[in-house]
Motif scaffolding. Sequence first.
Motif, PDB file in Angstrom:
ATOM      1  N   GLY A   1      -7.185  11.551   0.877  1.00 56.80           N
ATOM      2  CA  GLY A   1      -6.453  10.315   0.671  1.00 56.80           C
ATOM      3  C   GLY A   1      -5.630  10.312  -0.594  1.00 56.80           C
ATOM      4  O   GLY A   1      -5.707  11.229  -1.421  1.00 56.80           O
ATOM      5  N   PHE A   2      -4.838   9.266  -0.766  1.00 53.76           N
ATOM      6  CA  PHE A   2      -3.959   9.148  -1.934  1.00 53.76           C
ATOM      7  C   PHE A   2      -4.768   9.151  -3.236  1.00 53.76           C
ATOM      8  O   PHE A   2      -5.878   8.635  -3.278  1.00 53.76           O
TER       9      PHE A   2
ATOM     10  N   ALA B   1      -1.116   6.816   5.340  1.00 51.04           N
ATOM     11  CA  ALA B   1      -1.062   5.602   4.536  1.00 51.04           C
ATOM     12  C   ALA B   1      -2.438   5.342   3.939  1.00 51.04           C
ATOM     13  O   ALA B   1      -3.422   5.965   4.332  1.00 51.04           O
ATOM     14  N   GLU B   2      -2.496   4.406   3.001  1.00 50.42           N
ATOM     15  CA  GLU B   2      -3.803   4.067   2.422  1.00 50.42           C
ATOM     16  C   GLU B   2      -4.698   3.364   3.417  1.00 50.42           C
ATOM     17  O   GLU B   2      -5.917   3.554   3.412  1.00 50.42           O
TER      18      GLU B   2
ATOM     19  N   MET C   1       0.843  -1.190   0.000  1.00 53.55           N
ATOM     20  CA  MET C   1       0.000   0.000   0.000  1.00 53.55           C
ATOM     21  C   MET C   1       0.877   1.237   0.000  1.00 53.55           C
ATOM     22  O   MET C   1       2.029   1.199   0.441  1.00 53.55           O
ATOM     23  N   LYS C   2       0.322   2.356  -0.479  1.00 55.38           N
ATOM     24  CA  LYS C   2       1.045   3.623  -0.448  1.00 55.38           C
ATOM     25  C   LYS C   2       1.107   4.149   0.981  1.00 55.38           C
ATOM     26  O   LYS C   2       0.161   4.029   1.751  1.00 55.38           O
ATOM     27  N   ALA C   3       2.254   4.756   1.337  1.00 57.36           N
ATOM     28  CA  ALA C   3       2.425   5.340   2.661  1.00 57.36           C
ATOM     29  C   ALA C   3       3.515   6.397   2.587  1.00 57.36           C
ATOM     30  O   ALA C   3       4.285   6.467   1.622  1.00 57.36           O
ATOM     31  N   ILE C   4       3.557   7.239   3.607  1.00 59.32           N
ATOM     32  CA  ILE C   4       4.582   8.265   3.730  1.00 59.32           C
ATOM     33  C   ILE C   4       5.324   8.015   5.029  1.00 59.32           C
ATOM     34  O   ILE C   4       4.706   7.840   6.087  1.00 59.32           O
ATOM     35  N   VAL C   5       6.653   8.001   4.978  1.00 57.66           N
ATOM     36  CA  VAL C   5       7.456   7.702   6.163  1.00 57.66           C
ATOM     37  C   VAL C   5       8.481   8.804   6.393  1.00 57.66           C
ATOM     38  O   VAL C   5       8.780   9.604   5.500  1.00 57.66           O
TER      39      VAL C   5
ATOM     40  N   ASP D   1       7.665   9.040   0.060  1.00 59.43           N
ATOM     41  CA  ASP D   1       6.627   8.132  -0.415  1.00 59.43           C
ATOM     42  C   ASP D   1       7.227   6.734  -0.539  1.00 59.43           C
ATOM     43  O   ASP D   1       8.294   6.557  -1.133  1.00 59.43           O
ATOM     44  N   ILE D   2       6.537   5.711   0.016  1.00 54.36           N
ATOM     45  CA  ILE D   2       7.029   4.338  -0.091  1.00 54.36           C
ATOM     46  C   ILE D   2       5.855   3.393  -0.363  1.00 54.36           C
ATOM     47  O   ILE D   2       4.690   3.776  -0.273  1.00 54.36           O
ATOM     48  N   ASP D   3       6.190   2.151  -0.659  1.00 52.98           N
ATOM     49  CA  ASP D   3       5.227   1.055  -0.720  1.00 52.98           C
ATOM     50  C   ASP D   3       5.403   0.261   0.566  1.00 52.98           C
ATOM     51  O   ASP D   3       6.433  -0.391   0.773  1.00 52.98           O
ATOM     52  N   ALA D   4       4.420   0.329   1.469  1.00 50.69           N
ATOM     53  CA  ALA D   4       4.541  -0.268   2.798  1.00 50.69           C
ATOM     54  C   ALA D   4       3.769  -1.581   2.893  1.00 50.69           C
ATOM     55  O   ALA D   4       2.822  -1.818   2.138  1.00 50.69           O
TER      56      ALA D   4
END
Length: 334
Positions: A333-334, A100-101, A1-5, A20-23
């Motif tokens: 949301g994203f 995150a999503e 899922m998309k997320a920001i870290v 932005d990452i794929d979590a």
Amino acid sequence: MKAIVTPGPRPVTDPSALLDIDAPEPVLGPRDLLVEIRAVGLNPIDFKVRRIREPGETAPDILGYDAAGVVTAVGPEVILFKAGDEVFHAGQINRPGSNAERQAVDERIVGPKPRTLNFAQAAALPLTSLTAWELLFDRMRADPDEEETLLVVGGAGGVGSALIQIARAKTRLRIVATASRPETREWCLDLGAHAVIDHSGPLDEALTAAGERAPKYIASLTQTPRHFEALVRAVAPQGVIGMIDDLPPGPFDSLKSKSVGLALESMFTRSGQGTPDMIRQHEILAEVAALVDAGRIRTTLTEVLGPMSAATLREGHRRLESGTTIGKLALTGF
């Protein structure tokens, strides 16, 4: 899922402060909800944690607290919600957050989203409403039927905006807010403050000049160390000073002659410590939603910055760090 870290403590001017990452997908506990995040609200705690969070303290380092969304799955012991319910919450400081999503969150700290608000409007409310409610009733133990004075230091901020409204809707207190600009003064009055004084000088002198009586309750929401001596002079004997920010340097001998209480509030105590009354946050959010839908409390959202991304979230952090925002900022949301 998309997320920001956050990769670690970095200034907001650094493009890599948020990424932005794929979590991995959240894993549900027995009483967890899986919430599809439709909007997030921003708070100073977001950038304060970003400034100090070291890599590896959580996995992954997804920040974000205020959120509104839709339940898509539930843990085996969930009793309060079902898939398809619209909810809002402020999350936990020791679990992956709402940037995150999807997010796993304990149902005991989640409330039903106000029906009359969209997701962004709802996402502006949970953390500040919970903080204000707990500070006023659980920490300072204000009596709703008292005809005393409540001083709200920093009335135009997120918590101040919620506290003014909650106190006006649920108590008979006279609410005196502090602000220093014409636009913040009008904001406080519009939310329900009975009077506004200027906090750019000594607050005890400003109260006296305005003809206000000594407040029994003082909610110090910002710059407490700067104002503390004036607050001790201002508070009524046997009153309470409640605070949510940094403690002033001790000692606190000046409180003793007036038998003044000092109350500290952290909205994350119940969830972070797993207290037996953790479900109280669900109950508070449900009452806040009911007050909103009855037209007695309104959202404090002032701007939606756009869809969630590292760039838009970094802009939100930058604005909060400037210390000049009124009300709340949100992202969809994203």
